[in-house]
Write an enzyme that holds these catalytic residues in place. Structure first.
Site, mmCIF file in Angstrom:
data_model
loop_
_atom_site.group_PDB
_atom_site.id
_atom_site.type_symbol
_atom_site.label_atom_id
_atom_site.label_comp_id
_atom_site.label_asym_id
_atom_site.label_seq_id
_atom_site.Cartn_x
_atom_site.Cartn_y
_atom_site.Cartn_z
ATOM 1 N N GLY A 23 -11.137 -18.090 -8.104
ATOM 2 C CA GLY A 23 -9.321 -17.426 -8.516
ATOM 3 C C GLY A 23 -9.013 -17.516 -6.908
ATOM 4 O O GLY A 23 -7.067 -17.391 -6.469
ATOM 5 N N ALA A 41 7.669 -12.303 4.260
ATOM 6 C CA ALA A 41 6.721 -11.424 3.892
ATOM 7 C C ALA A 41 5.421 -11.160 4.091
ATOM 8 O O ALA A 41 4.902 -9.792 4.806
ATOM 9 C CB ALA A 41 6.314 -12.119 2.144
ATOM 10 N N GLU A 53 10.524 -13.174 15.591
ATOM 11 C CA GLU A 53 11.248 -13.330 14.727
ATOM 12 C C GLU A 53 12.248 -14.636 14.816
ATOM 13 O O GLU A 53 12.572 -13.417 15.864
ATOM 14 C CB GLU A 53 11.579 -12.531 13.234
ATOM 15 C CG GLU A 53 12.727 -13.652 12.162
ATOM 16 C CD GLU A 53 11.880 -14.763 11.221
ATOM 17 O OE1 GLU A 53 12.630 -15.350 11.671
ATOM 18 O OE2 GLU A 53 10.578 -14.380 11.048
ATOM 19 N N ALA A 83 2.426 -17.156 -5.690
ATOM 20 C CA ALA A 83 1.317 -16.904 -7.286
ATOM 21 C C ALA A 83 1.580 -16.615 -8.410
ATOM 22 O O ALA A 83 1.733 -17.840 -9.010
ATOM 23 C CB ALA A 83 0.100 -15.852 -6.752
ATOM 24 N N HIS A 93 15.170 8.397 -19.189
ATOM 25 C CA HIS A 93 16.195 9.190 -17.942
ATOM 26 C C HIS A 93 14.990 10.886 -18.882
ATOM 27 O O HIS A 93 14.340 11.301 -19.723
ATOM 28 C CB HIS A 93 17.564 9.753 -18.276
ATOM 29 C CG HIS A 93 17.829 11.146 -18.101
ATOM 30 N ND1 HIS A 93 18.312 10.747 -16.362
ATOM 31 C CD2 HIS A 93 17.881 12.425 -17.853
ATOM 32 C CE1 HIS A 93 18.803 11.846 -15.906
ATOM 33 N NE2 HIS A 93 18.262 12.716 -16.402
#
Length: 461
Positions: free
Chosen positions: A38, A181, A201, A316, A440
């Site tokens: 993985g 992110a 940042e 990913a 709705h």
């Protein structure tokens, strides 16, 4: 010596999906993996980080239970337990990937792979070295931390995202360098569990790659959470003093220094393209990324590269789709190439941020005409009923009703972006969304409402 139609180097989302698809198409497949099945995503990245982010979102939601008539008392917070739970989830999913290898009759070779020639690969396993031949190779070795002078990971106090997902004892304070992110996600988790957090940042806003309005909306909520933000910094560096981390930087022309228990360095990733024999084959690279065509082929047509090692976007879901394309091309099919402007991006803090296509700035710079449709969730009945009315949907529509870009800020943004991605893939026009009946009350009905807003047709705002 064993021979295979396809050998896949690396079992992350690009590698294991490529192996499965190749096996489905009747090819003899082997996959080489030196660690857990993985890859980083399942074991130290996507999955464990989303597990702890879910815990953080529950902490924030608890604060609003009272107004819903639910009297609860928060007796304590233990971020370490959230991390332990995340590890268990990762282990379970990793075992699931192992099962998929068996189910699809894929040979798994545990160890470090190294290219011996254009058609052979050696694998250093616990049993010793073995060499295998292949007709085709798919390189899916992923990415590693990017570092700069003064911003180097040491795995102790200067950590990256992979170490962050393993911390069972949370630091008392963290300086996070990089507000993409990864940076904003960990800021959200740690803040919810009582850690003092400050984001640094170089760009003047959070999530610099997202649409500016989305960035400003997220900043508004981060201020409410008490997360400090130093945006637009210059000349930043982080140093482990042995007792703490000293972060030095320049902000608004003034040199400053802050100290923290730890620092998370989240300034990007580069491909893992060295150390396994590519150089002697003459495989072309662009920096640390392997050059590929739109089918994933390198300059040696039987050697492919997919996922992070083949370059941006380092996501990913992009890796998995690239793996499918490579496997199908090897099997003689003609898969549709990826449109990189139609790959959705998601950030899983709260509210979440999701987008696909162009930003306003990109369209303005290219001189492309567009209309904006924007509608807030504060006017959506389902959002209000659920107490999650944060954010908005914003769409950028072209002259002929085509979608040029879509941007969502919402607690469920990552689930809502799918419809717009499919819409763009099918090259739809606005009239088709108008004609699609959305149930709705849902958050999803705002997807059509935002598109209608671009033509002044919004009915509920």
């Amino acid at each position: 010596m064993k021979s295979f139609d396809v050998v896949v180097l690396g079992s992350g989302p690009g590698g294991y999906v490529a192996a499965i698809r190749a096996a489905q198409l009747g090819l003899a497949v082997a996959i080489v993996e030196k660690r857990e099945m993985g890859g980083v995503c399942l074991n130290r990245g996507c999955i464990p980080s989303k597990a702890v982010l879910k815990a953080a979102s529950i902490v924030h939601r608890l604060k609003h239970f009272g107004e819903m008539g639910i009297d609860v008392e928060l007796k304590g917070l233990d971020g370490g337990k959230a991390v332990v739970r995340a590890k268990k989830i990762s282990a379970k999913i990793s075992k699931g990937v192992e099962f998929l290898m068996k189910k699809n009759s894929i040979t798994v070779l545990r160890g470090l792979g190294h290219l011996e020639s254009e058609r052979s690969l050696s694998v250093e396993t616990v049993e010793g070295k073995q060499t295998i031949n292949f007709q085709n190779l798919i390189i899916a070795t992923g990415a590693k931390y990017r570092s700069f002078p003064g911003l180097v990971h040491d795995g102790k106090r200067l950590i990256g995202a992979w170490e962050a997902t393993q911390l069972e004892k949370l630091p008392s304070s963290v300086g996070i360098i990089g507000a993409g992110a990864i940076g904003v996600e960990f800021a959200y988790f740690w803040n919810a569990f009582g850690v003092q957090v400050e984001l640094f940042e170089l760009q003047p806003r959070l999530l610099p790659l997202e649409d500016e309005e989305c960035s400003r909306e997220l900043e508004k909520y981060y201020k409410k959470y008490g997360i400090r933000m130093s945006l637009g910094v210059k000349d930043i560096s982080a140093r482990n003093t042995g007792q703490e981390v000293a972060i030095e930087y320049t902000l608004s022309g003034k040199k400053q220094k802050s100290t923290f228990d730890m620092a998370l360095i989240a300034v990007g990733m580069v491909g893992v393209s060295g150390g396994f024999g590519l150089e002697k084959l003459g495989i072309e690279k662009d920096g640390d990324f392997i050059k590929v065509n739109d089918r994933g082929q390198t300059n040696l047509s039987h050697i492919y590269a997919v996922g992070d090692v083949s370059g941006p976007p380092l996501l990913a879901h992009a890796a998995s789709h690239e793996g499918i394309i490579a496997a199908e091309h090897i099997a003689g099919l003609e898969p549709r190439p990826i449109d990189k402007k139609n790959i959705p991006a998601c950030t899983y803090c709260s509210p979440q941020v999701a987008s696909v296509g162009h930003t306003e700035r990109e369209l303005m710079e290219k001189g492309v005409p567009y209309k904006v449709g924007k509608i807030p969730f504060s006017a959506n009945g389902k959002a209000l009923a659920g107490g999650e009315a944060e954010g908005f949907i914003k769409v950028l529509m072209g002259e002929h009703g085509q979608m040029l870009g879509a941007h969502i800020v919402s607690p469920e943004a990552s689930e809502l972006i799918h419809e717009y991605t499919l819409f763009k893939t099918m090259e739809g026009i606005d009239e088709e969304i108008y004609s699609t009946i959305h149930p709705h009350p849902t958050l999803g009905e705002w997807l059509s409402e935002a598109v209608m807003a671009a033509k002044n047709r919004a009915l509920h705002f």
